[in-house]
Design an enzyme around this catalytic site. Structure first.
Site, PDB file in Angstrom:
ATOM      1  CB  SER A 215      -0.890   0.017   1.247  1.00  0.00           C
ATOM      2  OG  SER A 215      -1.805  -1.042   1.215  1.00  0.00           O
TER       3      SER A 215
ATOM      4  NE  ARG B 118      -2.566   4.538   0.445  1.00  0.00           N
ATOM      5  CZ  ARG B 118      -3.153   3.387   0.102  1.00  0.00           C
ATOM      6  NH1 ARG B 118      -2.449   2.422  -0.498  1.00  0.00           N
ATOM      7  NH2 ARG B 118      -4.431   3.186   0.347  1.00  0.00           N
TER       8      ARG B 118
ATOM      9  N   GLY C 298      -5.949  -3.746  -7.951  1.00  0.00           N
ATOM     10  CA  GLY C 298      -7.107  -2.934  -7.583  1.00  0.00           C
ATOM     11  C   GLY C 298      -6.682  -1.607  -6.975  1.00  0.00           C
TER      12      GLY C 298
ATOM     13  NE  ARG D 290     -10.997  -6.624  -6.685  1.00  0.00           N
ATOM     14  CZ  ARG D 290      -9.915  -6.307  -5.983  1.00  0.00           C
ATOM     15  NH1 ARG D 290      -8.704  -6.512  -6.493  1.00  0.00           N
ATOM     16  NH2 ARG D 290     -10.035  -5.784  -4.787  1.00  0.00           N
TER      17      ARG D 290
ATOM     18  CB  SER E 290     -13.091   0.648   0.755  1.00  0.00           C
ATOM     19  OG  SER E 290     -12.188   0.781  -0.317  1.00  0.00           O
TER      20      SER E 290
ATOM     21  CG  ASP F  20      -5.674  -7.341   2.207  1.00  0.00           C
ATOM     22  OD1 ASP F  20      -6.828  -7.436   1.754  1.00  0.00           O
ATOM     23  OD2 ASP F  20      -4.909  -6.403   1.906  1.00  0.00           O
TER      24      ASP F  20
ATOM     25  CE  LYS G 246     -10.665  -6.667   0.045  1.00  0.00           C
ATOM     26  NZ  LYS G 246     -10.186  -5.285  -0.106  1.00  0.00           N
TER      27      LYS G 246
ATOM     28  NE  ARG H 179      -7.871 -12.293  -1.097  1.00  0.00           N
ATOM     29  CZ  ARG H 179      -7.177 -11.163  -1.019  1.00  0.00           C
ATOM     30  NH1 ARG H 179      -7.395 -10.336  -0.016  1.00  0.00           N
ATOM     31  NH2 ARG H 179      -6.273 -10.863  -1.931  1.00  0.00           N
TER      32      ARG H 179
END
Ligand code: S3P
Length: 429
Positions: A24, A28, A96, A124, A168, A316, A343, A347
């Site tokens: 993540s 970024r 994603g 998705r 989210s 996750d 996801k 999952r």
């Protein structure tokens, strides 16, 4: 490398490892570094396929990004208005995070762009970001059912106050990144707190981002200034080794340099609630993120109920928690996790079918699962469902099964963790 692997049961895992950089935060750093002034140097960047997709997308929009040494990026930022129209479709593969976050930045650009991805990503939901971006004034076109490919023609955004129905980080971050381009204050409110890496990083680059309860406000058109970002190790990758050490008898493993951001540490909370012997050493801060070394030892576990806000903090890692739950005394119930159904694969259904295949007693709920503990897993054949986290979670199940387990279709692990099996086998004794 062949696209499958056979795992032998293990005991006495031991050693020290450094997990790869946080996925993540790596994404970024490239996105925010690209739209900042001057140079951003990123250390310990995750060179997994997902983050490379982000790098390639910004290169296609005219940003020079050099990788002179493995994992060290130099991003020549172009400022918030310096991106160029890409001359081709931006294909972000399985990622994603790339698709949803970059859409926020593209919504602020006065040019035409098209985003696509692999079969999984094109199935998705994208309406969750298209809707607020349209409210801000961007033209966002999707395939039927609000699926990618997406076409975005942006520019001239209005600020919004948007209440998202889903907790989210990808939705929140998309809106905050679009908020850079809006004149005025853009606010997003979520039902529970998702990971806050975007807020932390935007602030460190000079934006005004105010958190108040579950509201996040960004003041538009900030001057963003590039600087050095040191990416902590990914807790979501560390989680496999921590859980392996807890589950395999006679083990003691130290995972160094792990990001322990409180919006991401749910796996540690959950394992400790189950009775795991996990301790933190050498707590410190790196580039505005808390970091520690984590020692994990084999432990006897108790079944627990996991629900509510804790789920967002460990989303996750839930397939992995389900693996651990098969070894606990008593039942474990995981609920409020319906997001797992959208996801990289569904999952919930994938975890239930793969663990059941190895002999687990596990029932599927609409928003989670119920797992009976104290089960001896049998080895067997597992499918990854093309999902990196399923492949790695089933690997940990293979370590505690009573005979060998083969996992098929494992190349997907390269999206977040190239070198996963080498790091795991370095702990074998
Ligand atoms: C991510 C946010 C999470 C997580 C994903 C990475 C991010 O998704 O599942 O792997 O980097 O923002 P949501 O926040 O959409 O649930």
């Amino acid at each position: 490398m062949s696209n499958k692997i056979t795992i032998e049961p293990q005991e006495n895992l031991s050693g020290e490892i450094y997990p790869p950089g946080d996925k993540s935060i790596s994404h970024r750093s490239v996105m925010i570094g690209s739209v900042s002034e001057d140079i951003t140097q990123v250390e310990n960047f995750l060179t997994g396929e997902d983050c490379i997709a982000t790098v390639k997308a910004f290169r296609k929009m005219g940003v020079q990004i050099d990788e002179n040494e493995p994992g060290i990026l130099t991003i020549h930022g172009v400022g918030i208005n310096g991106l160029h129209e890409p001359d081709d479709v931006l294909d972000v593969g399985n990622s994603g995070t790339t698709m949803r976050l970059i859409s926020g930045i593209l919504a602020g650009q006065p040019f035409y762009s098209v985003l696509t991805g692999d079969d999984s990503l094109r199935s998705r939901p994208m309406g969750r970001i298209a809707k607020p971006l349209r409210m801000m004034g961007a033209q966002v076109y999707c395939r039927k059912g609000e699926k990618a490919p997406l076409t975005i023609i942006g520019g001239n955004l209005n600020p919004v106050e948007y209440k998202t129905p889903v907790a989210s980080a990808q939705i929140k971050s998309c809106i905050l990144l679009a908020g850079i381009y809006a004149k005025g204050e853009t606010t997003v409110t979520e039902p529970a707190e998702s990971r806050d890496h975007t807020e932390r990083m935007l602030r460190s680059f000079g934006a005004e981002v105010i958190s108040s309860g579950l509201n996040r406000m960004i003041k538009g058109r900030p001057k963003l200034s590039g600087h050095k970002v040191i990416v902590p190790g990914d807790i979501s990758s560390a989680a496999y080794f921590i859980t392996a050490a807890v589950l395999c008898p006679g083990s003691e493993v130290v995972v160094r340099n792990v990001g322990i951001n409180p919006t991401r540490d749910g796996i540690l909370v959950a394992l400790k609630m189950m009775g795991a012997d996990i301790s933190m050493e050498n707590q410190r801060e790196e580039s505005g993120e808390p970091v520690a070394d984590i020692r994990a030892c084999s432990s006897s576990l108790q079944g627990c109920d996991f629900n509510g806000d804790l789920i967002v903090r460990m989303l996750d890692e839930i397939p992995l928690v389900a693996v651990a739950a098969t070894q606990a005394q008593g039942q474990t119930k995981i609920s409020d996790a319906i997001e797992l159904r959208v996801k990289e694969t569904d999952r919930i259904s994938a975890t239930v079918s793969e663990l059941r295949n190895l002999g687990a007693k596990i029932a599927e709920l609409e928003d989670g699962m119920v797992i009976e503990g104290d089960i001896e897993l049998a080895g067997g054949l597992c499918k990854s469902h093309g999902d990196h986290r399923m492949a790695m979670s089933m690997t940990i199940a293979g370590l505690i099964a009573d005979s060998e387990t083969t996992i098929e279709n494992i190349n997907c692990v390269d999206t977040s963790f190239p070198g996963f099996w080498d790091m795991l086998s370095s702990l074998y004794r």
